[in-house]
Structure formats: structure tokens, C-alpha cells
Scaffold this motif. Structure first.
Motif, PDB file in Angstrom:
ATOM      1  N   LYS A 115       0.831  -1.205   0.000  1.00 31.00           N
ATOM      2  CA  LYS A 115       0.000   0.000   0.000  1.00 31.00           C
ATOM      3  C   LYS A 115       0.869   1.261   0.000  1.00 31.00           C
ATOM      4  O   LYS A 115       0.666   2.155  -0.819  1.00 31.00           O
ATOM      5  N   SER A 116       1.856   1.282   0.897  1.00 31.20           N
ATOM      6  CA  SER A 116       2.725   2.467   0.972  1.00 31.20           C
ATOM      7  C   SER A 116       3.558   2.606  -0.301  1.00 31.20           C
ATOM      8  O   SER A 116       3.761   3.717  -0.801  1.00 31.20           O
ATOM      9  N   ASP A 139      -0.747   6.242   8.369  1.00 27.97           N
ATOM     10  CA  ASP A 139      -0.516   5.015   9.117  1.00 27.97           C
ATOM     11  C   ASP A 139       0.232   5.383  10.399  1.00 27.97           C
ATOM     12  O   ASP A 139       1.453   5.330  10.451  1.00 27.97           O
ATOM     13  N   SER A 144       5.714   4.859   7.313  1.00 24.98           N
ATOM     14  CA  SER A 144       6.822   4.389   6.471  1.00 24.98           C
ATOM     15  C   SER A 144       7.355   5.462   5.540  1.00 24.98           C
ATOM     16  O   SER A 144       8.337   5.252   4.841  1.00 24.98           O
ATOM     17  N   ASP A 215      -1.898   7.635   2.470  1.00 17.92           N
ATOM     18  CA  ASP A 215      -1.563   6.236   2.724  1.00 17.92           C
ATOM     19  C   ASP A 215      -2.304   5.848   4.002  1.00 17.92           C
ATOM     20  O   ASP A 215      -1.918   6.229   5.104  1.00 17.92           O
TER      21      ASP A 215
HETATM   22 MG   LIG Z   1       2.470   0.844   4.739  1.00 14.92          MG
END
Ligand SMILES: [Mg+2]
Ligand SMILES: Nc1ncnc2c1ncn2[C@@H]1O[C@H](COP(=O)(O)OP(=O)(O)OP(=O)(O)O)[C@@H](O)[C@H]1O
Length: 369
Positions: A115-116, A139, A144, A215
């Protein structure tokens, strides 16, 4: 000597060029701007609804060809520009982001699906097309963005108690990772998460942005839910992997957005296949082929594309070099560019809000017949 070239002649020559999304002529859509005719030299802009338009090069080529075919035209200069349209967000959202034209959530049913990685490559690909882009790493448990971009530091507060995003790789960036001092996992209690996400959404001074990519935390837990309820989302992208095509998870993700009337722009299947360097024409679908498309079909949402497995992605990612920067010619980077084009055109369609016209010929039937 032939008669001077007229504006009408140029527009007539351009009229047959039809935007495939809006099914209308680029002339009628008002895309032709700043037309200048200087003897036999013609110059104009084609102003698109997004700089990441996938058919940008085709428009430019056919516009050049069509105008060069006009009697008396010897040179033509077509300048491709864009005025990114603002895709509407559901009215009920608590937070307003006035300078931000499109807010896109990148979500997944499960953690670790990329996803990131998708969010940052999407953001960079949009930025490379000429858009102004921000990334909000929402997140809060496992931020991240610092690692993915190689950007660190503490965002500054302004006099009116807002936060200025950090800048790196040509993007504006905000992440919980910029506020915690080491790599230890962040533990928040439920109510704090709500407050934190709200603050991230309302207190960051993004300035003017064409796209803000969010994100999302994985899954459909409190943090993700809070965000979908607060943020003025124009659309959502859902990331899955071929080996974990859980229809149930994807459906849960979908419902989370449907509840707040946020359109699903589509599903990305990450880590779809592997192409060994010595066999560049082979695609090994290790986890089976076509699963992401099937899930998308079953849920009646668009399929945005497959991103191949590239073992270098983790290595580059950890060095702040997402694949679209580290190796723009790689299949993975090309896949992200193509997905970005699809996302941008879907947002532009929502923004222009012209109901799609049927391709088929319509025969009108009167009641008496
Ligand atoms: Mg991530
Ligand atoms: N197509 C790919 N090929 C190879 N490695 C990949 C690919 N996509 C992602 N990765 C790697 O997989 C790992 C997980 O990716 P990423 O951090 O983007 O997932 P995530 O869904 O954001 O995870 P989390 O739930 O932890 O936030 C990372 O090390 C990343 O570099």
C-alpha cells in the motif's frame, strides 16, 4: 498567395480529435487555449484536465498533424498544459482542504500488500507529469514515509499553530514518523488516534495541491474508519496482492468507502508476476493469473493494473528511492505510471461530471410506433 489562415479553420481541423473519456471534441470541451496565428505559423495550448493524462502524447501528435494539414500552415507549436480539475468530495466530511483539488486514499484490506509502495509511486508519477502533489502517511502505527522517501526532520509549526509539511523528492510530506524520535513501534490509545488523524488532516498547511495521496492504515480498523469519515476524499484506490486475493477483505474495504459515498477508483494487484532478468519476455504468475481483475469484476469496480514483483523494490524503497525514480524503465515503474494515468483520468471524469454517453447508435422510438 493563398488566403490567410483563420481561427475557424484551425478549430475545424482540431474538432475531430475526441477525448476518449468525455466522448467529446477537445474543441467543444474548451481545451484549446491561447491560439496564435502568425502568417503560416500556428501556436496554441491544449489544456487538459490532468497533467497525468494517459493520451497526452497522442493528443499532441494528432493536433500537430491535423493543423499541419490545413492549407497555408507551415509550422505548428502545440503546448500541452493542464488545469487539474477538482473532484468533488462528499459534503458531510468534517475537514475541508480548500487548496487541495483531489484527495485520494490508498487502502488495503490487509497489511504488507504494498500500500505504501503504491502510494509513493503514484504520488511521484503524478508529480513527474507536472502536478503538485502531497503525501499524508496516515498510518500512525507504522509510518513508512520517512524510510520510503529518505526524508527526515521535524515539521515546523507556523504562528497560527498549523504545521508545514516537509519537502522531498518534489513532494510535500507529512508522517507520524517525522514526530517520533526512533524506529520503535508507535502505540496510541483509540481516542488519541482519532484526535491525531483529525489534527493531521486539519492542521497541515498544504498550500495549493493538485493531488493529496493518503496512505491509509491497513484494514478497516478505527484509524482507517476515522480517516474516511473526516477527510474530503475524492476517491479511493484499493491494493491487493495475487496471493491474498481475499474477496472478503476487499469487500470490507469497499463498504468502508461506500458508507461515506467515496467512489472506488479501482483495484491494484501488486506483486502479480515475476520476470527474470535473463528472460525479459516471460511473466511467471507465481500466485495465479487474473485474480485481481476477477475480484474487481465481482465487486463491479475498475481494475487499474498489475504491478510485477521486483526484488529490488524493497532495497530501493529502504533507501528513499521508489522504483519510478530508481529505475523508471522497469516494468514495475511502467505499471505504476499506467495505473497513475488511470487514476488521474477517473478523477478528471468525476470532476467534469459529464454523464458518459453510450457508444452505441441510439434509435428513438415514438410511442405510436
Ligand atoms: Mg504501509
Ligand atoms: N511489487 C513489489 N515487488 C517487490 N517488493 C515489493 C513490491 N511491492 C512492495 N514490495 C515490498 O513489500 C514490502 C511491503 O510493502 P509496503 O510497505 O508498501 O506495504 P504496506 O501494505 O504499506 O505494508 P504495511 O501494512 O506494513 O503498511 C516492502 O518491503 C516493499 O518494498
Amino acid at each position: 498567395m493563398s488566403a490567410p489562415v483563420s481561427e475557424a479553420q484551425i478549430l475545424d481541423a482540431l474538432r475531430p480529435i475526441v477525448d476518449p473519456d468525455f466522448k467529446r471534441s477537445i474543441v467543444d470541451l474548451g481545451f484549446i487555449k491561447n491560439l496564435v496565428i502568425n502568417g503560416s505559423a500556428v501556436a496554441f495550448d491544449i489544456e487538459l484536465t490532468t497533467p497525468a493524462c494517459p493520451v497526452k502524447a497522442e493528443f499532441q501528435r494528432s493536433a500537430e498533424e491535423s493543423v499541419l494539414a490545413v492549407d497555408g500552415v507551415e509550422t505548428v507549436e502545440v503546448n500541452m498544459t493542464a488545469n487539474t480539475r477538482q473532484a468533488p468530495a462528499p459534503q458531510s466530511q468534517e475537514v475541508n482542504l480548500p487548496g487541495v483539488r483531489n484527495v485520494v486514499a490508498v487502502a488495503s484490506g490487509k497489511g504488507g500488500v504494498g500500500k505504501s509502495t503504491t502510494a509513493i509511486n503514484l504520488a511521484l508519477s503524478l508529480q513527474q507529469s507536472g502536478a503538485s502533489v502531497g503525501v499524508l502517511d496516515a498510518d500512525v502505527y507504522g509510518p513508512s514515509l520517512p524510510l520510503l522517501t529518505g526524508v527526515s526532520g521535524r515539521p515546523m509549526a507556523t504562528q497560527n499553530q498549523t504545521i508545514l509539511p516537509l519537502e522531498g523528492l518534489g513532494l510535500k510530506l507529512i508522517s507520524m514518523g517525522f514526530f517520533v524520535s526512533d524506529n520503535s513501534p508507535v502505540i496510541w490509545r483509540g481516542p488519541m488516534v482519532h484526535g491525531l488523524i483529525k489534527q493531521f488532516l486539519s492542521d497541515v498547511e498544504w498550500g495549493e495541491l493538485d493531488y493529496l495521496i493518503i496512505d491509509l492504515p491497513p484494514g478497516t480498523g478505527d484509524a482507517a474508519l476515522t480517516l474516511t469519515q473526516l477527510a474530503p476524499l475524492s476517491g479511493a484506490v484499493i491494493v491487493t496482492t495475487a496471493n491474498d486475493l481475499s474477496l472478503i477483505d476487499a469487500r470490507k474495504g469497499l463498504q468502508m468507502f461506500e458508507k461515506v459515498s467515496v467512489p472506488i477508483l479501482g483495484i491494484v494487484e501488486n506483486m502479480s508476476y515475476f520476470t527474470p532478468a535473463e528472460l525479459p519476455d516471460k511473466k511467471y504468475y507465481i500466485f495465479g493469473e487474473g485474480g485481481g481483475r476477477r475480484v474487481a469484476d465481482e465487486l463491479s469496480v475498475p481494475f487499474l493494473g498489475e504491478v510485477p514483483i521486483d526484488p529490488r523494490m524493497a532495497e530501493y524503497g529502504d533507501k528513499g528511492q521508489p522504483i519510478v525514480l530508481a529505475d523508471p524503465e522497469s516494468d514495475s515503474a511502467k505499471a505504476f505510471h499506467s495505473i497513475t494515468g488511470e487514476v488521474a483520468r477517473k478523477l478528471a471524469q468525476i470532476a467534469i461530471d459529464i454523464p458518459p454517453m453510450a457508444d452505441a447508435n441510439i434509435t428513438w422510438v415514438t410511442e405510436s410506433s
